[in-house]
Design a protein around this motif. Structure first.
Motif, PDB file in Angstrom:
ATOM      1  N   LYS A 134      38.436  34.944 -13.153  1.00  0.00           N
ATOM      2  CA  LYS A 134      38.531  34.854 -14.602  1.00  0.00           C
ATOM      3  C   LYS A 134      39.324  33.623 -15.033  1.00  0.00           C
ATOM      4  CE  LYS A 134      38.382  39.810 -15.741  1.00  0.00           C
ATOM      5  NZ  LYS A 134      39.149  40.919 -16.394  1.00  0.00           N
ATOM      6  N   ASP A 153      43.080  32.454 -19.634  1.00  0.00           N
ATOM      7  CA  ASP A 153      43.182  32.915 -21.013  1.00  0.00           C
ATOM      8  C   ASP A 153      42.398  34.202 -21.260  1.00  0.00           C
ATOM      9  OD1 ASP A 153      44.830  30.809 -21.610  1.00  0.00           O
ATOM     10  OD2 ASP A 153      43.256  29.573 -22.507  1.00  0.00           O
ATOM     11  N   ASP A 154      41.503  34.561 -20.333  1.00  0.00           N
ATOM     12  CA  ASP A 154      40.731  35.795 -20.481  1.00  0.00           C
ATOM     13  C   ASP A 154      41.424  36.992 -19.839  1.00  0.00           C
ATOM     14  OD1 ASP A 154      38.770  34.423 -21.846  1.00  0.00           O
ATOM     15  OD2 ASP A 154      37.509  34.118 -20.073  1.00  0.00           O
ATOM     16  N   LEU A 155      42.539  36.766 -19.157  1.00  0.00           N
ATOM     17  CA  LEU A 155      43.279  37.857 -18.530  1.00  0.00           C
ATOM     18  C   LEU A 155      44.108  38.594 -19.576  1.00  0.00           C
ATOM     19  CD1 LEU A 155      44.625  35.914 -15.417  1.00  0.00           C
ATOM     20  CD2 LEU A 155      42.718  37.543 -15.429  1.00  0.00           C
ATOM     21  N   THR A 156      44.435  39.845 -19.278  1.00  0.00           N
ATOM     22  CA  THR A 156      45.358  40.574 -20.142  1.00  0.00           C
ATOM     23  C   THR A 156      46.766  40.014 -19.954  1.00  0.00           C
ATOM     24  OG1 THR A 156      45.926  42.254 -18.487  1.00  0.00           O
ATOM     25  CG2 THR A 156      43.962  42.652 -19.842  1.00  0.00           C
ATOM     26  N   ALA A 157      47.639  40.312 -20.869  1.00  0.00           N
ATOM     27  CA  ALA A 157      49.024  39.842 -20.760  1.00  0.00           C
ATOM     28  C   ALA A 157      49.689  40.395 -19.504  1.00  0.00           C
ATOM     29  CB  ALA A 157      49.811  40.257 -22.003  1.00  0.00           C
ATOM     30  N   GLU A 158      49.354  41.632 -19.144  1.00  0.00           N
ATOM     31  CA  GLU A 158      49.950  42.223 -17.948  1.00  0.00           C
ATOM     32  C   GLU A 158      49.435  41.550 -16.693  1.00  0.00           C
ATOM     33  OE1 GLU A 158      49.159  46.428 -16.486  1.00  0.00           O
ATOM     34  OE2 GLU A 158      51.259  46.597 -17.140  1.00  0.00           O
ATOM     35  N   GLU A 159      48.144  41.222 -16.661  1.00  0.00           N
ATOM     36  CA  GLU A 159      47.584  40.510 -15.517  1.00  0.00           C
ATOM     37  C   GLU A 159      48.232  39.134 -15.374  1.00  0.00           C
ATOM     38  OE1 GLU A 159      43.037  42.296 -15.188  1.00  0.00           O
ATOM     39  OE2 GLU A 159      43.483  40.740 -16.677  1.00  0.00           O
ATOM     40  N   GLN A 160      48.386  38.426 -16.461  1.00  0.00           N
ATOM     41  CA  GLN A 160      49.030  37.116 -16.407  1.00  0.00           C
ATOM     42  C   GLN A 160      50.457  37.228 -15.864  1.00  0.00           C
ATOM     43  OE1 GLN A 160      48.762  35.537 -20.387  1.00  0.00           O
ATOM     44  NE2 GLN A 160      46.638  34.848 -20.136  1.00  0.00           N
ATOM     45  N   ASN A 169      42.881  40.370  -7.402  1.00  0.00           N
ATOM     46  CA  ASN A 169      44.099  40.900  -8.006  1.00  0.00           C
ATOM     47  C   ASN A 169      45.362  40.601  -7.213  1.00  0.00           C
ATOM     48  OD1 ASN A 169      42.707  42.392 -10.157  1.00  0.00           O
ATOM     49  ND2 ASN A 169      41.927  43.638  -8.473  1.00  0.00           N
TER      50      ASN A 169
END
Length: 778
Positions: free
Chosen positions: A303, A306-313, A367
């Motif tokens: 991904k 910028d398309d990741l969720t805030a938690e993923e980032q 992940n």
């Protein structure tokens, strides 16, 4: 995660156990090479080396991509690598094999990987030339030759280019460092190690697990290097040394001391897309890559940041912080070695080479992994599971690997990553200095250079000819090309040189500025791949398109045909063909394991304590139900220690005595733990003990229902159910022991490496009556 660990799993599933564990030249272009006879220093074997001969210090980094050190534009500060670059050279067109075992075998032998039977990872051995996993005796190593030339030869750190069946305390040792020309060895025989609690060897003997406060393997390796270098001076100060210093960093686990982890907090919040842009800008400004170089396309499965969720980032930035801390910490330890050489006055006449074995690793998947063994061990991991360990990521509670978007960034601007034949798998940094012998300071060299070229280059610099025989075996010529001439001035030695690359179906060929490559498998964090090898050739002009963004195969069919023919010729010459998939190795491992299980009648016997048995040679206690019987002798009946143990805190199983009470412990890959303990302790004196572990069906959530029965003679001490998710694969460094538990201990609080405080004998593991395959014995 290292998917080649699955091959060990495949073997263990059926219970495999194999308990046994011509070059000449003077480098005349260099002023340091004196003309005429020189004084000599005498080695222990009586061979004399010129006192002008330089020392040789190699740092073999692990899984460090083209753009992960700062002098190649990387965002990880590596001031000591930069220090070497400032007093020497950076080779920007150096290529290696795209996986560790193959690269290291080629590097140390001066020959192509398939020529020395390590065409892939050593665990993917096939019984055909090119893939057996055994380096032939006719391919003596760089260490063999330098030792014959009067050098003392020292290896520290990772050694994994050998068959796993040989990784036992009983050998055979011909593929160990001692059998490959090294007089001393301190390190680990595996693809990676727990940096806080490693399972180590000194020469052939196990080393007690270190317990110093703040211990980290990279620092220990620097201590050992300095001690070995200083120690050899007490015997013969003039004798030159060759040291192969091969860190576990920056292979997973990405471990670093807490103070180093803290240094990188917030440093990668920009994400992998902006990191790639920043790196490329630096690379162009420093001349590492040409102006106009474009980034390789980001694969669709990764991904955009910028398309990741805030938690993923948040999670993925933390993962990169741990990697950066591990690499920067290793750089600081290497700096200590340089400082020691400088203080002794030896740095000036030391050839220093820093290189990586392959490109950045994408084996952490989409992940990342809190434990690299998770996916191979049948434990798929998502971001939510990783987040549970966010606060301790990079510390001893984790065994982590970053998400594959960071591998792409680490290989900027190249395409793909480790295990792939595109540039990201094989183009890596090479930094070289020799203050006394190389006049250039801080210069770049752009000529094509291959991993097999380093050994003949060092031998030319050292003025050591290829030995006619090693261990009474006639030697084959080295296949690499010395690039010593490029130290004095830039230039391409042979513009028409063609060089193949191949790894389990991924394949290619370089010639001049051109790259011919076929895409067989790029999802290196998953097991499957195409079963055929008919992928079309792609063609790239690397002088204009380093990121391999534009396939020119349709435009230049004649060049494709010409280079494809060259690949076929080299593939035949160097035993590349037939190509193989990993699944084939797994199937062979299963078949061999089944055969061995039947031969053994499902029983493993140990007359007494033993340690450091690797997974392939260990009894499959984490996979099958079994009955274990032993005789123990106790002085007080209040002893604490392991009867047997396999694995450690992050995945393991063991039977211990705790203050005399038998306890079976199971640990999950996520650090979860459960146990069954007897109510009463054993009595003092000699007595039998029996553990019966019945294993039921595995549920959808991966847990299994066990029935645990521990008895001594006619007395049942405990009979209790236990439901737990015990991984079928416990990780690359997991070892099995009787009466000892080295490395990370299965029982929390136990001082790893402390022997059982009593006697243990007549240990038998019997799998013949339980588990899948038992019926085949009857």
């Amino acid at each position: 995660m290292d998917l080649f660990g699955r091959l060990r799993t495949a073997a263990t599933l059926a219970g495999i156990a194999t308990v046994s564990l011509a070059l000449t030249g003077s480098a005349a272009a260099q002023d340091a090479m004196a003309t005429g006879p020189a004084p000599t220093a005498t080695s222990q074997a009586g061979v004399q080396a010129p006192t002008t001969a330089p020392n040789v210090l190699i740092w073999m980094m692990d899984d460090v991509g083209y753009a992960q050190v700062s002098c190649f534009g990387g965002l990880v500060p590596t001031p000591n690598i930069d220090r070497v670059a400032r007093i020497g050279l950076r080779y920007t067109n150096y290529h290696t094999a795209p996986i560790c075992s193959a690269a290291r075998a080629s590097f140390l032998s001066g020959r192509n990987p398939h020529s020395v039977n390590i065409g892939a990872h050593a665990t993917t051995s096939f019984p055909v030339p090119g893939y057996t996993g055994h380096i032939p005796a006719s391919a003596g190593s760089l260490a063999d030759n330098l030792k014959a030339g009067g050098y003392t030869t020292l290896a520290i750190g990772k050694w994994d280019h050998m068959p796993t069946a040989d990784m036992t305390p009983a050998g055979p040792f011909n593929q160990w460092p001692s059998g490959q020309g090294f007089e001393r060895f301190y390190g680990f025989i595996a693809a990676d190690a727990d940096n806080f609690a490693p399972t180590l060897l000194r020469d052939h003997s196990p080393v007690r697990t270190p317990h110093e406060k703040g211990y980290h393997l990279s620092a220990d390796m620097a201590d050992q290097a300095i001690a070995m270098i200083n120690g050899r001076r007490s015997i013969d100060p003039a004798r030159p040394f060759f040291m192969y210093w091969a860190t576990g960093a920056a292979h997973a686990p990405h471990h670093a001391p807490e103070e180093w982890l803290q240094r990188f907090r917030g440093k990668f919040d920009m994400g992998w897309d902006k990191a790639r842009e920043q790196i490329l800008k630096k690379q162009i400004a420093e001349g590492i890559v040409p102006k106009g170089t474009k980034l390789s396309p980001r694969p669709e499965m990764i991904k955009a940041w910028d398309d990741l969720t805030a938690e993923e980032q948040k999670l993925y930035a933390r993962q990169m912080e741990a990697f950066a801390a591990a690499l920067a910490h290793a750089d600081a330890q290497f700096g200590r070695i340089l400082d020691a050489l400088e203080e002794s006055g030896e740095l000036d006449n030391t050839v220093v080479i820093i290189v990586s074995d392959n490109g950045a690793s994408a084996e952490g998947g989409l992940n990342g992994l809190f434990n690299e063994a998770a996916v191979t061990g049948g434990f798929p991991v998502d971001a939510a599971q990783n987040m549970k360990l966010y606060d301790v990521w990079g510390g001893p509670q984790t065994y982590p690997h970053y998400a594959n978007g960071w591998a792409l960034a680490g290989d900027t601007p190249l395409r793909y990553w480790k295990q792939v034949a595109h540039e990201g798998g094989s183009r890596v940094p090479l930094v070289m200095a020799w203050p006394k012998g190389i006049a250039a300071r801080g210069e770049l060299r752009r000529s094509f250079t291959h991993v097999s070229d380093v050994a003949p280059t060092i031998m030319e610099i050292a003025d050591v000819p290829l030995s006619e025989t090693v261990n009474n075996v006639k030697q084959e010529p080295m296949e690499g090309h010395s690039f010593a001439a490029t130290m004095a001035k830039p230039g391409q030695m042979d513009k028409n040189r063609a060089q193949y690359v191949e790894l389990l179906g991924n394949r290619g060929l370089w010639q001049g500025d051109w790259s011919l490559v076929a895409t067989h498998r790029i999802v290196t964090w998953a097991w499957g791949s195409s079963r055929t090898f008919d992928e079309p050739w792609e063609l790239y002009d690397l002088s204009k398109d380093l990121g391999q963004t534009t396939d020119l195969a349709a435009r230049y069919p004649e060049r494709v045909a010409h280079m494809a023919k060259l690949f076929d010729e080299q593939a035949a010459r160097y035993h590349v063909l037939p190509s193989h998939n990993m699944e084939e190795a797994a199937a062979r491992g299963m078949a061999a394991a089944k055969k061995d299980f039947i031969r053994r009648q499902g029983k493993w016997r140990y007359p007494g304590p033993v340690s450091n048995i690797t997974g392939q040679a260990a009894p499959p206690v984490n996979i099958r139900g079994f009955t274990m019987t032993a005789r123990v002798g106790l002085d007080s009946g209040a002893e604490t220690g392991p009867i047997f143990a396999y694995g450690g805190q992050l995945g393991g199983i063991g039977l211990y005595l705790k203050e005399g009470k038998p306890v079976l412990i199971m640990n999950g890959l996520d650090g979860a733990s459960d146990s069954v303990m007897a109510d009463a302790a054993l009595m003092p004196g000699s007595q039998p003990i029996e553990l019966k572990l019945d294993k039921g069906k595995i549920a959808k959530d991966g847990t299994a229902e066990y029935q645990v029965t521990i008895s001594s003679g006619d007395t049942v001490l405990v009979d209790s159910p236990l439901r737990f998710r015990l991984a079928q694969y416990l990780g690359l460094p997991a070892t099995f022991g009787v009466g000892e538990d080295q490395g990370s201990p299965v029982m929390k609080g136990y001082r790893a490496g402390t022997p059982f405080p009593g006697t243990i004998s007549d240990v038998v593991f019997d799998f013949s009556a339980t588990g899948p395959g038992a019926a085949e014995l009857h």
